[in-house]
Design a protein around this motif. Sequence first.
Motif, mmCIF file in Angstrom:
data_model
loop_
_atom_site.group_PDB
_atom_site.id
_atom_site.type_symbol
_atom_site.label_atom_id
_atom_site.label_comp_id
_atom_site.label_asym_id
_atom_site.label_seq_id
_atom_site.Cartn_x
_atom_site.Cartn_y
_atom_site.Cartn_z
ATOM 1 N N ALA B 14 0.944 -1.246 0.052
ATOM 2 C CA ALA B 14 -0.018 -0.100 -0.185
ATOM 3 C C ALA B 14 0.868 1.314 -0.136
ATOM 4 N N ILE B 21 -7.834 1.583 2.241
ATOM 5 C CA ILE B 21 -7.261 0.230 2.811
ATOM 6 C C ILE B 21 -8.064 -0.241 3.985
ATOM 7 N N SER B 92 -4.102 -2.687 -3.009
ATOM 8 C CA SER B 92 -4.940 -2.289 -1.976
ATOM 9 C C SER B 92 -5.711 -0.913 -2.367
#
Lengths: 104, 231
Positions: B14, B21, B92
């Motif tokens: 990420a 997220i 993500s």
Amino acid sequence: MSLYVVGKAAVAYFHKRIRLPAFIVWSSFWVGIIVLVWQPNLTDRLAALLQVGRGADAIFYLSLIVIFYLLFRIYIRFERIDSHITTLVREIAILNNRLDDTKK
Amino acid sequence: MTQHGKSIFVVLPAYREAGVIGGIVSEIRKRYPDFSIVVVDDCSYDTTAQEAANAGAHVLKHCINLGQGAAVKTGIAFALQKGANIIVHMDSDGQHVVSEIDLLLEPLFTGKADVVLGSRFLSDRSNVPSLRRLVLKAGILFTWFFSGLRLTDTHNGFRASTREAAQKISMNENRMAHASEILHEIVRHNLSYVEVPVTVLYTKYSLLHGQKSSNAFHIVTRLLWRKLFLE
């Protein structure tokens, strides 16, 4: 100028900041420049040996080859350092997570 | 942590995914409560790490931004250390559909493959923009030419592998070229693989955050450079 660079290299060598091979190569290069300035005709002999028209051209071509080679070496070195930094950052990330877990 | 007696880890690299997220981690936890979720925060300067941790993921933080490839590799290393039997890789930014993890796992449970690769072109569920479609198709040809793999999709971050395959696959590309590198490693180690149809959602957010089509040039030059000089 050349003498100044050779002097700086000598000081670096005596203070153990560079190793003997590096000092020899670097000093030889700059001493070579002094010799060529003194005796420019030497480049014509080099040109004849390489079958290139003028001495200055021979120096130009050789310099280019050396510069490209050095660039390549630097790039490879850079890749290696990059990969070492990556390994460190990744290890730190995992270790920090482990530390956080033990704190909990 | 187990399904079919296996310990399953989902790895999410990420970078600046605050606001997204947390929802993805929660969704995975809700649907697959036994799975372990690993979010590798690639030095985001927002609240990605906190949101992921609050949602219940293991969070690993890179102190320097290294790229998606490096983040995936960190997540895999962590999962292997924790004893993962199966590792799922997933983006993500919300491009992948959480429930489709089932599709990736099925061939691994039945022993049909060591690596399962998601393909957005095996179904018409993905709304791939035309330029992206063109670049990806070129990528497919490039992969076929260089690795001999005839795939229908090449740069899809939705995939899964067994522990043994993950241990064999060596990744050195920090950025996006790692996706091609994984394919080369599949060939090098003679791993069995299968493609399954998955959905890739192109939202305004994912198009802004995700990989740009222009990255393709960088990926190709990196792979050629590695093949010529570094291997």
